[in-house]
Design a protein around this motif. Structure first.
Motif, short mmCIF file in Angstrom:
data_model
loop_
_atom_site.label_atom_id
_atom_site.label_comp_id
_atom_site.label_asym_id
_atom_site.label_seq_id
_atom_site.Cartn_x
_atom_site.Cartn_y
_atom_site.Cartn_z
N HIS A 29 -15.60 4.56 -25.05
CA HIS A 29 -16.62 3.79 -24.33
C HIS A 29 -18.02 4.28 -24.69
O HIS A 29 -18.94 3.46 -24.87
CB HIS A 29 -16.39 3.91 -22.83
N MET A 30 -18.20 5.58 -24.81
CA MET A 30 -19.50 6.12 -25.17
C MET A 30 -19.92 5.67 -26.57
O MET A 30 -21.08 5.32 -26.81
CB MET A 30 -19.47 7.65 -25.10
N LEU A 31 -18.96 5.66 -27.47
CA LEU A 31 -19.25 5.25 -28.85
C LEU A 31 -19.62 3.78 -28.92
O LEU A 31 -20.57 3.40 -29.63
CB LEU A 31 -18.02 5.54 -29.72
N LEU A 32 -18.90 2.95 -28.20
CA LEU A 32 -19.20 1.51 -28.21
C LEU A 32 -20.56 1.22 -27.60
O LEU A 32 -21.26 0.30 -28.04
CB LEU A 32 -18.10 0.75 -27.45
N GLU A 180 -20.53 17.08 -25.90
CA GLU A 180 -20.44 17.75 -27.19
C GLU A 180 -19.36 17.12 -28.06
O GLU A 180 -19.53 16.97 -29.27
CB GLU A 180 -20.16 19.24 -26.99
N CYS A 181 -18.27 16.74 -27.44
CA CYS A 181 -17.19 16.09 -28.16
C CYS A 181 -17.67 14.76 -28.75
O CYS A 181 -17.39 14.44 -29.91
CB CYS A 181 -16.00 15.87 -27.24
N PHE A 182 -18.41 14.01 -27.96
CA PHE A 182 -18.94 12.73 -28.43
C PHE A 182 -19.86 12.90 -29.63
O PHE A 182 -19.78 12.15 -30.60
CB PHE A 182 -19.69 12.03 -27.29
N VAL A 183 -20.73 13.90 -29.58
CA VAL A 183 -21.64 14.16 -30.70
C VAL A 183 -20.84 14.43 -31.97
O VAL A 183 -21.17 13.91 -33.05
CB VAL A 183 -22.58 15.34 -30.38
N GLU A 187 -20.78 12.12 -35.40
CA GLU A 187 -21.14 12.70 -36.71
C GLU A 187 -20.07 12.39 -37.75
O GLU A 187 -20.38 12.11 -38.92
CB GLU A 187 -21.34 14.20 -36.57
N ILE A 188 -18.81 12.44 -37.35
CA ILE A 188 -17.73 12.09 -38.26
C ILE A 188 -17.85 10.65 -38.71
O ILE A 188 -17.73 10.32 -39.90
CB ILE A 188 -16.36 12.33 -37.57
N MET A 194 -20.87 6.83 -45.04
CA MET A 194 -21.61 7.12 -46.27
C MET A 194 -20.72 7.55 -47.42
O MET A 194 -21.23 7.85 -48.51
CB MET A 194 -22.67 8.19 -46.00
N ARG A 195 -19.41 7.57 -47.22
CA ARG A 195 -18.50 7.97 -48.30
C ARG A 195 -18.71 7.03 -49.50
O ARG A 195 -18.79 5.81 -49.34
CB ARG A 195 -17.06 7.93 -47.82
N ARG A 196 -18.78 7.60 -50.69
CA ARG A 196 -19.12 6.82 -51.88
C ARG A 196 -18.18 5.63 -52.07
O ARG A 196 -18.62 4.53 -52.45
CB ARG A 196 -19.06 7.72 -53.12
N THR A 197 -16.90 5.82 -51.84
CA THR A 197 -15.94 4.75 -52.08
C THR A 197 -16.14 3.55 -51.16
O THR A 197 -15.65 2.46 -51.44
CB THR A 197 -14.51 5.27 -51.93
#
Length: 211
Positions: A29-32, A180-183, A187-188, A194-197
């Motif tokens: 929910h936090m991410l959305l 902290e878990c959400f951060v 970040e992941i 941004m992964r090149r593929t």
């Protein structure tokens, strides 16, 4: 010169898994709420609708007969039995969205994660969220005041089984503090975008640079 962040990229399927009570729903929910580039993959389920849930928003609530039909027509990326009911991820709009650069968030268990890997590994990023301890996990389940002691015992037994699959995930995060878990989870997500593929716009961009 165009900024790399604006180049077209392929979307990803971002999986959050955890034992019940370890925090995946809260983090989801936090991410959305914080990220407009990702949307929830809405699963179909045979589970009855709970108070406050909306059909088509929380889940697609379907009958056992309809679910059987969808399985027979290979209309699921993955599906599984969970606590006596079935849950599945319909394919259609997800495949279209990935091509357009849309990210999808999945709140599924390790079985569903393995099925997604088998069908579309290149687009899957998986994160397993661990509780700081099993006693703390039980405390969180009891604090919900939603389940009987028998159901909580069942969830704890299942939690031990689910935790044993931690090494099958791309990332593992301990949810000792939800903020902290959400951060860490966000970040992941940013790094994987941004992964090149996945940067499909890089090829024409680099060709333009070299012309």
């Amino acid at each position: 010169m165009a900024d790399q962040d604006t180049l077209h990229r392929r979307g990803l399927m971002f999986i959050l898994s955890s034992p019940s009570g370890a925090g995946k729903t809260t983090i989801s929910h936090m991410l959305l709420m914080a990220d407009e580039e990702i949307q929830l993959s809405v699963s179909a389920t045979t589970r009855p609708r709970r108070p406050g849930e909306v059909d088509g928003v929380d889940y697609h609530f379907v009958s056992d007969e309809k679910f059987d039909q969808m399985v027979a027509e290979d209309d699921f990326y993955e599906w599984a039995h969970v606590f006596g009911y079935r849950y599945g991820t319909p394919k259609g709009y997800i495949r279209k969205g990935l091509k357009e650069g849309q990210d999808f968030l999945f709140d599924i268990d390790w079985q569903g994660t393995q099925q997604l890997y088998q069908k579309d590994q290149q687009d899957v990023v998986s994160v397993f969220i661990l509780p700081p301890s099993l006693p703390e996990l039980r405390r969180r389940l009891e604090s919900r005041a939603q389940d009987s002691q028998q159901v909580i015992d069942s969830r704890m037994e299942r939690a031990r089984s689910e935790i044993s699959h931690w090494a099958e995930y791309d990332y593992v995060v301990i949810n000792d503090d939800v903020d902290e878990c959400f951060v860490k989870v966000r970040e992941i997500l940013h790094a994987e975008r941004m992964r090149r593929t996945r940067q499909t716009g890089l090829i024409p961009f680099v060709r333009g640079l070299m012309a």
